[in-house]
Design an enzyme around this catalytic site. Structure first.
Site, PDB file in Angstrom:
ATOM      1  N   TYR A  94       0.824  -1.209   0.000  1.00 36.48           N
ATOM      2  CA  TYR A  94       0.000   0.000   0.000  1.00 36.48           C
ATOM      3  C   TYR A  94       0.861   1.263   0.000  1.00 36.48           C
ATOM      4  CZ  TYR A  94      -3.827  -3.194   1.399  1.00 36.48           C
ATOM      5  OH  TYR A  94      -4.758  -4.202   1.465  1.00 36.48           O
ATOM      6  N   LYS A 127       6.314 -14.235   3.752  1.00 35.86           N
ATOM      7  CA  LYS A 127       6.355 -15.174   2.635  1.00 35.86           C
ATOM      8  C   LYS A 127       7.795 -15.151   2.106  1.00 35.86           C
ATOM      9  CE  LYS A 127       4.102 -17.864  -0.279  1.00 35.86           C
ATOM     10  NZ  LYS A 127       3.455 -19.126   0.100  1.00 35.86           N
ATOM     11  N   ASP A 155       0.434 -18.054   4.216  1.00 34.99           N
ATOM     12  CA  ASP A 155      -0.663 -18.943   3.816  1.00 34.99           C
ATOM     13  C   ASP A 155      -0.963 -19.958   4.932  1.00 34.99           C
ATOM     14  OD1 ASP A 155       1.893 -19.732   3.185  1.00 34.99           O
ATOM     15  OD2 ASP A 155       1.444 -20.484   1.181  1.00 34.99           O
ATOM     16  N   ASP A 171      -3.771  -7.023   6.581  1.00 34.16           N
ATOM     17  CA  ASP A 171      -5.131  -6.646   6.187  1.00 34.16           C
ATOM     18  C   ASP A 171      -5.965  -7.907   5.959  1.00 34.16           C
ATOM     19  OD1 ASP A 171      -7.256  -5.127   5.399  1.00 34.16           O
ATOM     20  OD2 ASP A 171      -6.376  -4.392   3.540  1.00 34.16           O
ATOM     21  N   ASP A 229      -9.212 -10.118   8.443  1.00 32.72           N
ATOM     22  CA  ASP A 229     -10.583 -10.530   8.131  1.00 32.72           C
ATOM     23  C   ASP A 229     -10.783 -12.015   8.451  1.00 32.72           C
ATOM     24  OD1 ASP A 229     -11.049  -7.916   7.236  1.00 32.72           O
ATOM     25  OD2 ASP A 229     -12.358  -8.593   5.626  1.00 32.72           O
TER      26      ASP A 229
END
Ligand code: NAD
Length: 333
Positions: free
Chosen positions: A124, A169, A200, A224, A228
């Site tokens: 971002y 990652k 993951d 982010d 969720d």
């Protein structure tokens, strides 16, 4: 204390007044500066966030934020990203632990984890190019950004289990092996133990074994998305607050968005916003009030005064009024 109040768009305009009414129940001497910012303002005026808005925000001590709509339009820049960058709110703190009496979708495990998300760079960073047949988004990870988010995570870990999980990652992305190495160095220096997870596998574990984790530190986009996932296993987006912390300013907001599917119906769950007020109270050092607020929320949920996302039939206002009443009673003890 000067508080910028930004409802934003969609359900932001419903949950923020609800959260403010709960804050008002404490009777703090606080100047509130309301500001219209977001997609609605962009549609009306062609500008979602003006320089004047920014300077008014910078004249405040902190911000209480609702939610904004960010359309997938390349001509539109997210106002929240600009605010986070200009106020240098580098640490996004997102706590997740199921509230009592909330039905959980996956399992009924007890867990209490905090996602510490780098908030000003990564995917971002705003370094993007859009061409006819190709588009680029540059993922910027700096030493300074990685060090300070690792320090924030370690500071939180010191008050908990003195352990962090670095989520990355690094097996694929060079920028993530850099991030991981900087985090390792900070944790070693501060004396916080650490382990690591690939992002993951982390998503998988948050669903199946969240109780294994305590403080997670990660980059902007990963944080982010993982938030969720963590929200889903904690009972829903309507329950999850967050704090955006910098060295000078702070901004408090629910982690959810403007929820256009339920906006205007008066049924949005205000608890995420109300618990964001709790995080603001903690940031202000008002621990007693923060504790009272949490008790008031727990008791209202226990009495079944909840919005439809939690299986109830109460309105946004109905829930916040019940919480405010509870606070008035609890305050007198
Ligand atoms: P969303 O978080 O707005 O909604 C996802 C789902 O959760 C929807 O079904 C919604 O009804 C539900 N939900 C969210 N908050 C709820 C609440 N308080 N009570 C009950 N149900 C709730 O995500 P989205 O639909 O992907 O995004 C909508 C808009 O919000 C987009 O424009 C997106 O860019 C923006 N967004 C903003 C923020 C922010 O302001 N911080 C965060 C995420 C998304």
């Amino acid at each position: 204390m000067k508080l910028a109040v930004i409802p934003g768009d969609g359900i932001g305009k419903e949950v923020l007044p609800a959260a403010l009414s709960v804050l008002d129940a404490f009777g703090f001497d606080m100047e509130q500066i309301p500001l219209e910012i977001g997609y609605g303002k962009w549609e009306r005026t062609g500008n979602a966030l003006t320089d004047e808005d920014m300077s008014i925000i910078k004249d405040c001590d902190c911000v209480l934020f609702g939610a904004i709509t960010t359309p997938p339009d390349p001509n539109y820049t997210s106002v929240l990203l600009r605010i986070r960058k200009e106020l240098d709110l580098y640490a996004n703190i997102r706590p997740f632990s199921p509230l009592a009496n909330v039905k959980l979708p996956c399992n009924n495990k007890v867990f209490d984890l905090v996602i510490v998300r780098e908030n000003t760079e990564g995917m971002y960073s705003g370094v993007e190019e859009l061409h006819k047949d190709v588009a680029y988004t540059t993922r910027v990870i700096t030493r300074k950004g990685s060090e300070r988010i690792a320090q924030s995570a370690c500071a939180i870990a010191k008050k908990r289990k003195n352990q962090i999980t670095i989520v990355h990652k690094a097996n694929v992305l060079k920028s993530d092996s850099f991030f991981r190495d900087v985090c390792r160095g900070v944790a070693n220096r501060i004396g916080v133990s650490f382990n690591e997870m690939l992002v993951d596998a982390m998503a998988y574990d948050i669903v199946l074994r969240p109780e294994r984790y305590d403080v997670l530190v990660t980059t902007n986009l990963f944080g982010d998305i993982l938030s969720d996932v963590a929200a889903a296993v904690s009972g829903g987006l309507g329950l999850c607050p967050s704090a955006n912390i910098g060295d000078r300013y702070a901004l408090f907001e629910p982690i959810h968005g403007s929820a256009p599917d339920i906006a205007g119906k008066g049924i949005a769950n205000p608890i995420a916003s109300i618990l964001s007020v709790r995080m603001m109270l903690q940031w202000m050092g008002c621990e007693t009030e923060a504790e009272i607020l949490k008790k008031a929320v727990d008791s209202v949920i226990a009495r079944g005064i909840v919005t439809p996302d939690l299986g109830g039939s109460y309105s946004t206002k109905g829930v916040s009024e019940a919480i405010s009443k509870n606070i008035s009673v609890l305050k007198t003890y």
